[in-house]
Design a protein around this motif. Structure first.
Motif, PDB file in Angstrom:
ATOM      1  N   PRO A 209      -6.823   6.263   2.175  1.00 36.92           N
ATOM      2  CA  PRO A 209      -6.658   7.167   3.321  1.00 36.92           C
ATOM      3  C   PRO A 209      -5.268   7.026   3.926  1.00 36.92           C
ATOM      4  O   PRO A 209      -4.643   5.968   3.850  1.00 36.92           O
ATOM      5  CB  PRO A 209      -7.733   6.705   4.314  1.00 36.92           C
ATOM      6  CG  PRO A 209      -8.248   5.423   3.821  1.00 36.92           C
ATOM      7  CD  PRO A 209      -7.816   5.232   2.413  1.00 36.92           C
ATOM      8  N   ARG A 210      -4.762   8.074   4.531  1.00 31.87           N
ATOM      9  CA  ARG A 210      -3.407   8.070   5.084  1.00 31.87           C
ATOM     10  C   ARG A 210      -3.261   7.089   6.239  1.00 31.87           C
ATOM     11  O   ARG A 210      -2.172   6.595   6.503  1.00 31.87           O
ATOM     12  CB  ARG A 210      -3.029   9.474   5.573  1.00 31.87           C
ATOM     13  CG  ARG A 210      -3.056  10.546   4.527  1.00 31.87           C
ATOM     14  CD  ARG A 210      -1.811  10.700   3.753  1.00 31.87           C
ATOM     15  NE  ARG A 210      -0.646  10.898   4.578  1.00 31.87           N
ATOM     16  CZ  ARG A 210       0.554  10.605   4.173  1.00 31.87           C
ATOM     17  NH1 ARG A 210       0.749  10.154   2.978  1.00 31.87           N
ATOM     18  NH2 ARG A 210       1.584  10.780   4.954  1.00 31.87           N
ATOM     19  N   TRP A 211      -4.326   6.807   6.952  1.00 31.64           N
ATOM     20  CA  TRP A 211      -4.268   5.945   8.128  1.00 31.64           C
ATOM     21  C   TRP A 211      -4.341   4.459   7.790  1.00 31.64           C
ATOM     22  O   TRP A 211      -4.134   3.622   8.663  1.00 31.64           O
ATOM     23  CB  TRP A 211      -5.398   6.291   9.098  1.00 31.64           C
ATOM     24  CG  TRP A 211      -6.747   6.272   8.463  1.00 31.64           C
ATOM     25  CD1 TRP A 211      -7.413   7.347   7.945  1.00 31.64           C
ATOM     26  CD2 TRP A 211      -7.587   5.146   8.262  1.00 31.64           C
ATOM     27  NE1 TRP A 211      -8.616   6.955   7.433  1.00 31.64           N
ATOM     28  CE2 TRP A 211      -8.755   5.601   7.609  1.00 31.64           C
ATOM     29  CE3 TRP A 211      -7.482   3.798   8.556  1.00 31.64           C
ATOM     30  CZ2 TRP A 211      -9.788   4.741   7.259  1.00 31.64           C
ATOM     31  CZ3 TRP A 211      -8.518   2.949   8.202  1.00 31.64           C
ATOM     32  CH2 TRP A 211      -9.660   3.424   7.569  1.00 31.64           C
ATOM     33  N   LEU A 212      -4.615   4.103   6.544  1.00 31.48           N
ATOM     34  CA  LEU A 212      -4.824   2.701   6.186  1.00 31.48           C
ATOM     35  C   LEU A 212      -3.569   1.852   6.397  1.00 31.48           C
ATOM     36  O   LEU A 212      -3.638   0.753   6.951  1.00 31.48           O
ATOM     37  CB  LEU A 212      -5.319   2.587   4.745  1.00 31.48           C
ATOM     38  CG  LEU A 212      -5.664   1.186   4.277  1.00 31.48           C
ATOM     39  CD1 LEU A 212      -6.801   0.618   5.121  1.00 31.48           C
ATOM     40  CD2 LEU A 212      -6.050   1.187   2.820  1.00 31.48           C
TER      41      LEU A 212
ATOM     42  N   LEU B 218       0.825  -1.210   0.000  1.00 36.62           N
ATOM     43  CA  LEU B 218       0.000   0.000   0.000  1.00 36.62           C
ATOM     44  C   LEU B 218       0.858   1.258   0.000  1.00 36.62           C
ATOM     45  O   LEU B 218       0.562   2.230  -0.705  1.00 36.62           O
ATOM     46  CB  LEU B 218      -0.927   0.009   1.219  1.00 36.62           C
ATOM     47  CG  LEU B 218      -2.084  -0.973   1.203  1.00 36.62           C
ATOM     48  CD1 LEU B 218      -2.783  -0.980   2.552  1.00 36.62           C
ATOM     49  CD2 LEU B 218      -3.062  -0.627   0.093  1.00 36.62           C
ATOM     50  N   GLU B 219       1.915   1.249   0.788  1.00 34.15           N
ATOM     51  CA  GLU B 219       2.791   2.414   0.854  1.00 34.15           C
ATOM     52  C   GLU B 219       3.540   2.621  -0.466  1.00 34.15           C
ATOM     53  O   GLU B 219       3.684   3.745  -0.938  1.00 34.15           O
ATOM     54  CB  GLU B 219       3.782   2.254   2.003  1.00 34.15           C
ATOM     55  CG  GLU B 219       4.523   3.501   2.354  1.00 34.15           C
ATOM     56  CD  GLU B 219       3.627   4.610   2.848  1.00 34.15           C
ATOM     57  OE1 GLU B 219       3.960   5.787   2.583  1.00 34.15           O
ATOM     58  OE2 GLU B 219       2.591   4.323   3.485  1.00 34.15           O
ATOM     59  N   ILE B 220       4.000   1.541  -1.082  1.00 33.24           N
ATOM     60  CA  ILE B 220       4.685   1.645  -2.376  1.00 33.24           C
ATOM     61  C   ILE B 220       3.716   2.135  -3.441  1.00 33.24           C
ATOM     62  O   ILE B 220       4.048   2.998  -4.253  1.00 33.24           O
ATOM     63  CB  ILE B 220       5.315   0.293  -2.764  1.00 33.24           C
ATOM     64  CG1 ILE B 220       6.501  -0.004  -1.845  1.00 33.24           C
ATOM     65  CG2 ILE B 220       5.752   0.284  -4.223  1.00 33.24           C
ATOM     66  CD1 ILE B 220       7.052  -1.403  -1.978  1.00 33.24           C
ATOM     67  N   ALA B 221       2.495   1.597  -3.436  1.00 40.14           N
ATOM     68  CA  ALA B 221       1.497   2.029  -4.418  1.00 40.14           C
ATOM     69  C   ALA B 221       1.162   3.504  -4.246  1.00 40.14           C
ATOM     70  O   ALA B 221       1.041   4.247  -5.232  1.00 40.14           O
ATOM     71  CB  ALA B 221       0.235   1.183  -4.303  1.00 40.14           C
ATOM     72  N   ALA B 222       1.013   3.961  -3.018  1.00 41.02           N
ATOM     73  CA  ALA B 222       0.695   5.366  -2.774  1.00 41.02           C
ATOM     74  C   ALA B 222       1.839   6.283  -3.177  1.00 41.02           C
ATOM     75  O   ALA B 222       1.615   7.431  -3.560  1.00 41.02           O
ATOM     76  CB  ALA B 222       0.342   5.573  -1.308  1.00 41.02           C
ATOM     77  N   SER B 223       3.061   5.774  -3.097  1.00 45.88           N
ATOM     78  CA  SER B 223       4.220   6.596  -3.448  1.00 45.88           C
ATOM     79  C   SER B 223       4.493   6.627  -4.950  1.00 45.88           C
ATOM     80  O   SER B 223       5.020   7.615  -5.456  1.00 45.88           O
ATOM     81  CB  SER B 223       5.465   6.073  -2.739  1.00 45.88           C
ATOM     82  OG  SER B 223       5.297   6.154  -1.353  1.00 45.88           O
TER      83      SER B 223
ATOM     84  N   ALA C  71      -2.698   7.595  -4.154  1.00 52.03           N
ATOM     85  CA  ALA C  71      -2.545   8.400  -2.945  1.00 52.03           C
ATOM     86  C   ALA C  71      -3.815   9.195  -2.650  1.00 52.03           C
ATOM     87  O   ALA C  71      -4.125   9.469  -1.493  1.00 52.03           O
ATOM     88  CB  ALA C  71      -1.354   9.334  -3.084  1.00 52.03           C
ATOM     89  N   ASP C  72      -4.569   9.565  -3.686  1.00 53.61           N
ATOM     90  CA  ASP C  72      -5.818  10.294  -3.472  1.00 53.61           C
ATOM     91  C   ASP C  72      -6.938   9.370  -3.008  1.00 53.61           C
ATOM     92  O   ASP C  72      -7.849   9.806  -2.305  1.00 53.61           O
ATOM     93  CB  ASP C  72      -6.252  10.997  -4.762  1.00 53.61           C
ATOM     94  CG  ASP C  72      -5.268  12.074  -5.172  1.00 53.61           C
ATOM     95  OD1 ASP C  72      -4.579  12.614  -4.278  1.00 53.61           O
ATOM     96  OD2 ASP C  72      -5.201  12.378  -6.381  1.00 53.61           O
TER      97      ASP C  72
END
Length: 69
Positions: A40-43, A25-30, A36-37
């Motif tokens: 949610p940041r807390w996921l 999830l973190e790699i995908a958001a980055s 990233a939109d």
């Protein structure tokens, strides 16, 4: 068969699956602009908090014995 009790191994590895999911999830958001939109940041943090809980549940406690099937 390489691992005769593969279902049990996968179940007991559920805490690591939480860590792998959080990393993905973190790699995908980055790397993917629109993810990233959507996420949610807390996921990622929630999935990482679930890792020790999954370890306790899947292994039957903090001091689970290592019996073989």
């Amino acid at each position: 068969m390489l691992v005769p009790n593969w279902r049990r191994v996968l179940l007991r590895a559920s805490s690591l699956w939480c860590v792998y999911l959080a990393a993905a999830l973190e790699i995908a958001a980055s790397t993917i602009p629109y993810v990233a939109d959507i996420l949610p940041r807390w996921l990622t943090l929630a999935v990482l908090v679930a890792a020790p809980i999954a370890r306790i549940i899947s292994q039957g406690g903090l001091d689970a014995d290592h019996e073989a099937e």
